[in-house]
Design a protein around this motif. Structure first.
Motif, PDB file in Angstrom:
ATOM      1  N   GLY A 166     -19.245 111.548 -38.852  1.00 15.36           N
ATOM      2  CA  GLY A 166     -18.885 110.608 -37.453  1.00 15.36           C
ATOM      3  C   GLY A 166     -17.835 109.668 -37.845  1.00 15.36           C
ATOM      4  O   GLY A 166     -17.740 108.790 -36.859  1.00 15.36           O
ATOM      5  N   LYS A 167     -16.980 109.987 -38.723  1.00 15.32           N
ATOM      6  CA  LYS A 167     -16.020 109.008 -39.206  1.00 15.32           C
ATOM      7  C   LYS A 167     -14.506 109.552 -38.862  1.00 15.32           C
ATOM      8  O   LYS A 167     -14.736 110.845 -39.259  1.00 15.32           O
ATOM      9  CB  LYS A 167     -16.015 108.269 -40.478  1.00 15.32           C
ATOM     10  N   ILE A 168     -13.537 108.878 -38.435  1.00 16.81           N
ATOM     11  CA  ILE A 168     -12.388 109.558 -37.929  1.00 16.81           C
ATOM     12  C   ILE A 168     -11.324 109.341 -39.451  1.00 16.81           C
ATOM     13  O   ILE A 168     -11.647 108.661 -40.150  1.00 16.81           O
ATOM     14  CB  ILE A 168     -11.498 108.749 -36.648  1.00 16.81           C
ATOM     15  N   TYR A 169     -10.707 110.464 -39.355  1.00 19.92           N
ATOM     16  CA  TYR A 169      -9.553 110.472 -40.335  1.00 19.92           C
ATOM     17  C   TYR A 169      -8.643 109.318 -40.433  1.00 19.92           C
ATOM     18  O   TYR A 169      -8.104 109.177 -39.178  1.00 19.92           O
ATOM     19  CB  TYR A 169      -8.759 111.870 -40.504  1.00 19.92           C
ATOM     20  N   THR A 170      -8.315 108.574 -41.508  1.00 20.16           N
ATOM     21  CA  THR A 170      -7.542 107.377 -41.675  1.00 20.16           C
ATOM     22  C   THR A 170      -6.488 107.606 -42.419  1.00 20.16           C
ATOM     23  O   THR A 170      -5.785 106.427 -42.849  1.00 20.16           O
ATOM     24  CB  THR A 170      -8.302 106.031 -41.598  1.00 20.16           C
ATOM     25  N   GLY A 171      -6.171 108.778 -42.921  1.00 20.48           N
ATOM     26  CA  GLY A 171      -5.089 109.173 -44.114  1.00 20.48           C
ATOM     27  C   GLY A 171      -3.700 108.847 -43.519  1.00 20.48           C
ATOM     28  O   GLY A 171      -3.523 108.661 -42.441  1.00 20.48           O
ATOM     29  N   LYS A 172      -2.710 109.097 -44.115  1.00 19.00           N
ATOM     30  CA  LYS A 172      -1.179 108.981 -43.884  1.00 19.00           C
ATOM     31  C   LYS A 172      -0.832 109.743 -42.711  1.00 19.00           C
ATOM     32  O   LYS A 172      -0.112 109.479 -42.296  1.00 19.00           O
ATOM     33  CB  LYS A 172      -0.359 109.265 -45.259  1.00 19.00           C
ATOM     34  N   LEU A 173      -1.463 111.167 -42.727  1.00 15.59           N
ATOM     35  CA  LEU A 173      -1.159 111.962 -41.827  1.00 15.59           C
ATOM     36  C   LEU A 173      -1.392 111.370 -40.143  1.00 15.59           C
ATOM     37  O   LEU A 173      -0.865 111.899 -39.185  1.00 15.59           O
ATOM     38  CB  LEU A 173      -1.883 113.369 -41.686  1.00 15.59           C
ATOM     39  N   LYS A 174      -2.165 110.559 -40.229  1.00 10.78           N
ATOM     40  CA  LYS A 174      -2.775 109.574 -39.063  1.00 10.78           C
ATOM     41  C   LYS A 174      -1.448 108.967 -38.282  1.00 10.78           C
ATOM     42  O   LYS A 174      -1.552 108.694 -37.197  1.00 10.78           O
ATOM     43  CB  LYS A 174      -3.796 108.904 -38.895  1.00 10.78           C
ATOM     44  N   ASN A 175      -0.571 108.751 -39.193  1.00 15.26           N
ATOM     45  CA  ASN A 175       0.786 107.998 -38.660  1.00 15.26           C
ATOM     46  C   ASN A 175       1.740 109.018 -38.049  1.00 15.26           C
ATOM     47  O   ASN A 175       2.781 108.451 -37.320  1.00 15.26           O
ATOM     48  CB  ASN A 175       1.428 107.595 -39.873  1.00 15.26           C
ATOM     49  N   VAL A 176       1.478 110.148 -38.153  1.00 19.14           N
ATOM     50  CA  VAL A 176       2.299 111.199 -37.606  1.00 19.14           C
ATOM     51  C   VAL A 176       1.873 111.817 -36.361  1.00 19.14           C
ATOM     52  O   VAL A 176       0.571 111.861 -35.990  1.00 19.14           O
ATOM     53  CB  VAL A 176       2.594 112.255 -38.520  1.00 19.14           C
ATOM     54  N   CYS A 177       2.365 111.956 -35.163  1.00 18.98           N
ATOM     55  CA  CYS A 177       2.237 112.235 -33.992  1.00 18.98           C
ATOM     56  C   CYS A 177       2.230 113.859 -33.883  1.00 18.98           C
ATOM     57  O   CYS A 177       2.951 114.387 -34.479  1.00 18.98           O
ATOM     58  CB  CYS A 177       3.095 111.812 -32.467  1.00 18.98           C
ATOM     59  N   VAL A 178       0.923 114.468 -33.104  1.00 22.63           N
ATOM     60  CA  VAL A 178       1.225 115.742 -32.815  1.00 22.63           C
ATOM     61  C   VAL A 178       1.523 115.893 -31.518  1.00 22.63           C
ATOM     62  O   VAL A 178       1.561 115.049 -30.612  1.00 22.63           O
ATOM     63  CB  VAL A 178      -0.292 116.521 -33.047  1.00 22.63           C
ATOM     64  N   PRO A 179       2.427 117.216 -30.983  1.00 19.74           N
ATOM     65  CA  PRO A 179       2.886 117.167 -29.746  1.00 19.74           C
ATOM     66  C   PRO A 179       2.188 117.242 -28.500  1.00 19.74           C
ATOM     67  O   PRO A 179       2.353 116.797 -27.498  1.00 19.74           O
ATOM     68  CB  PRO A 179       3.667 118.511 -29.821  1.00 19.74           C
ATOM     69  N   GLY A 180       0.799 117.717 -28.714  1.00 17.39           N
ATOM     70  CA  GLY A 180      -0.073 117.951 -27.723  1.00 17.39           C
ATOM     71  C   GLY A 180      -1.074 116.698 -27.286  1.00 17.39           C
ATOM     72  O   GLY A 180      -1.021 115.935 -28.231  1.00 17.39           O
ATOM     73  N   LEU A 181      -1.842 116.690 -26.219  1.00 14.08           N
ATOM     74  CA  LEU A 181      -2.680 115.949 -26.030  1.00 14.08           C
ATOM     75  C   LEU A 181      -4.006 115.916 -26.844  1.00 14.08           C
ATOM     76  O   LEU A 181      -4.894 116.769 -26.595  1.00 14.08           O
ATOM     77  CB  LEU A 181      -2.991 115.348 -24.604  1.00 14.08           C
ATOM     78  N   ASN A 182      -4.123 115.167 -27.953  1.00 13.93           N
ATOM     79  CA  ASN A 182      -5.289 115.633 -29.100  1.00 13.93           C
ATOM     80  C   ASN A 182      -5.578 113.886 -29.274  1.00 13.93           C
ATOM     81  O   ASN A 182      -4.952 113.422 -30.096  1.00 13.93           O
ATOM     82  CB  ASN A 182      -4.915 116.441 -30.073  1.00 13.93           C
ATOM     83  N   CYS A 183      -6.807 113.653 -29.025  1.00  9.55           N
ATOM     84  CA  CYS A 183      -7.261 112.189 -29.121  1.00  9.55           C
ATOM     85  C   CYS A 183      -7.525 111.793 -30.684  1.00  9.55           C
ATOM     86  O   CYS A 183      -7.923 112.517 -31.531  1.00  9.55           O
ATOM     87  CB  CYS A 183      -8.749 111.971 -28.532  1.00  9.55           C
ATOM     88  N   TYR A 184      -6.756 110.880 -30.959  1.00  6.25           N
ATOM     89  CA  TYR A 184      -6.869 110.121 -32.045  1.00  6.25           C
ATOM     90  C   TYR A 184      -8.193 109.825 -32.509  1.00  6.25           C
ATOM     91  O   TYR A 184      -8.314 110.082 -33.921  1.00  6.25           O
ATOM     92  CB  TYR A 184      -6.091 108.625 -32.186  1.00  6.25           C
ATOM     93  N   SER A 185      -9.070 109.676 -31.822  1.00  2.00           N
ATOM     94  CA  SER A 185     -10.426 109.305 -32.265  1.00  2.00           C
ATOM     95  C   SER A 185     -11.378 110.448 -32.486  1.00  2.00           C
ATOM     96  O   SER A 185     -12.471 110.413 -32.609  1.00  2.00           O
ATOM     97  CB  SER A 185     -11.288 108.300 -31.224  1.00  2.00           C
ATOM     98  N   CYS A 186     -10.592 111.607 -32.270  1.00  2.00           N
ATOM     99  CA  CYS A 186     -11.604 112.821 -32.503  1.00  2.00           C
ATOM    100  C   CYS A 186     -11.970 112.843 -33.862  1.00  2.00           C
ATOM    101  O   CYS A 186     -11.165 112.765 -34.944  1.00  2.00           O
ATOM    102  CB  CYS A 186     -10.835 113.966 -32.009  1.00  2.00           C
ATOM    103  N   PRO A 187     -13.005 113.210 -34.336  1.00  2.00           N
ATOM    104  CA  PRO A 187     -13.445 113.093 -35.795  1.00  2.00           C
ATOM    105  C   PRO A 187     -12.840 114.034 -36.499  1.00  2.00           C
ATOM    106  O   PRO A 187     -12.586 113.766 -37.720  1.00  2.00           O
ATOM    107  CB  PRO A 187     -15.094 113.389 -35.713  1.00  2.00           C
ATOM    108  N   GLY A 188     -12.175 115.076 -36.066  1.00  2.00           N
ATOM    109  CA  GLY A 188     -11.536 115.923 -36.901  1.00  2.00           C
ATOM    110  C   GLY A 188      -9.855 115.899 -36.939  1.00  2.00           C
ATOM    111  O   GLY A 188      -9.249 116.501 -37.228  1.00  2.00           O
ATOM    112  N   ALA A 189      -9.483 115.167 -36.148  1.00  2.00           N
ATOM    113  CA  ALA A 189      -8.058 114.804 -35.784  1.00  2.00           C
ATOM    114  C   ALA A 189      -7.319 114.457 -36.922  1.00  2.00           C
ATOM    115  O   ALA A 189      -7.764 113.472 -37.564  1.00  2.00           O
ATOM    116  CB  ALA A 189      -7.694 113.749 -34.500  1.00  2.00           C
TER     117      ALA A 189
END
Length: 282
Positions: free
Chosen positions: A29-52
């Motif tokens: 139930g925790k979101i990923y907060t690693g370095k990849l989270k600083n990179v945007c993905v092209p589509g609409l994919n929520c930052y707060s999704c536990p798998g994002a």
């Protein structure tokens, strides 16, 4: 007329899996907060999704606009412009997880599917208003005592965020369940309405609401990847117009701002008059 869209859905599903590959998040139930989270993905994919694994470009844009520190503004704006100039709304057709969800919902049988209605064209302008008001103006001008604006589109509207982030996090975190209030109920109501409409209307969120689609659509006519119609091969049979679920006529405007470049028109064309690829390529 039937078109096999499962190859495209396979690409959509693969991209959704790659961008949401933080599997442990769905357990903890925790979101990923690693370095990849600083990179945007092209589509609409929520930052707060536990798998994002990456960040949503619309969420990121609101964050930098609403911040007193514009440190990352050039990166986010540059990313959106680069993707738009390269692909246009091809992102909507192939790389957006919420687009895939709407595609699959629309395959559910319903007595009468709604292709268009009075006011449809005018309502499609709403997504540009939402982009301007909720993504740009409100985060910029409606700020707290620290000069910080909120991500108003994510906070008040986005059904993708509710489905991908809000519901999983509330289900997986007991402390969040106790904090649920009217805003969570409001956003779930929007999600339910979006799901119902998606069964009856093809991609209603993309057509009328999505600010990311609104931004990419501006680049459809000038992007590197675009559609072309060979006027000499075209026999004006109308099959491409009839098969298009976004109500676009490729013979009149193959790079309409509403075109998500799903390829249905290209597949149905009996003379192979419709082609897609790099701009300027014959």
């Amino acid at each position: 007329m039937k078109i096999n869209e499962w190859p495209r859905h396979g690409i959509q599903a693969l991209w959704a899996a790659l961008t949401n590959s933080h599997i442990s998040g769905f357990v903890t139930g925790k979101i990923y907060t690693g370095k990849l989270k600083n990179v945007c993905v092209p589509g609409l994919n929520c930052y707060s999704c536990p798998g994002a694994r990456g960040a949503c470009p619309i969420g990121s844009l609101q964050a930098v606009i609403g911040s007193w520190n514009f440190k990352m503004a050039y990166y986010v704006a540059g990313f959106l412009i680069f993707v738009g100039a390269l692909l246009g709304r091809l992102v909507c057709g192939f790389l957006c997880p919420f687009g895939l969800i709407q595609d699959l919902l629309n395959k559910i049988p319903f007595p009468k599917k709604i292709r268009t209605f009075r006011g449809d064209k005018l309502l499609r302008k709403l997504k540009y208003v939402i982009f301007l008001v909720f993504v740009i103006l409100l985060p910029m001008f409606v700020v707290d005592i620290m000069g910080q604006g909120a991500p108003y589109f994510c906070k008040l509207i986005c059904p993708a965020g509710t489905l991908e982030g809000g519901i999983p996090l509330v289900l997986l975190n007991k402390s969040m369940r106790s904090a649920v209030g009217w805003l969570y109920m409001w956003k779930n109501t929007i999600l339910v309405i979006t799901i119902i409409l998606s069964i009856m209307i093809y991609r209603p969120f993309c057509k009328y609401i999505c600010p990311l689609g609104a931004f990419y659509s501006v680049f459809n006519k000038v992007s590197v990847f675009r559609y072309r119609v060979d006027k000499e091969k075209c026999v004006h049979c109308g099959k491409c117009r009839n098969i298009c679920q976004m109500e676009v006529d490729p013979t009149e405007d193959p790079n309409s701002t509403e075109c998500i470049r799903c390829g249905r028109c290209k597949k149905i064309c009996p003379t192979q008059a419709i082609r897609c690829g790099l701009a300027g390529k014959p």
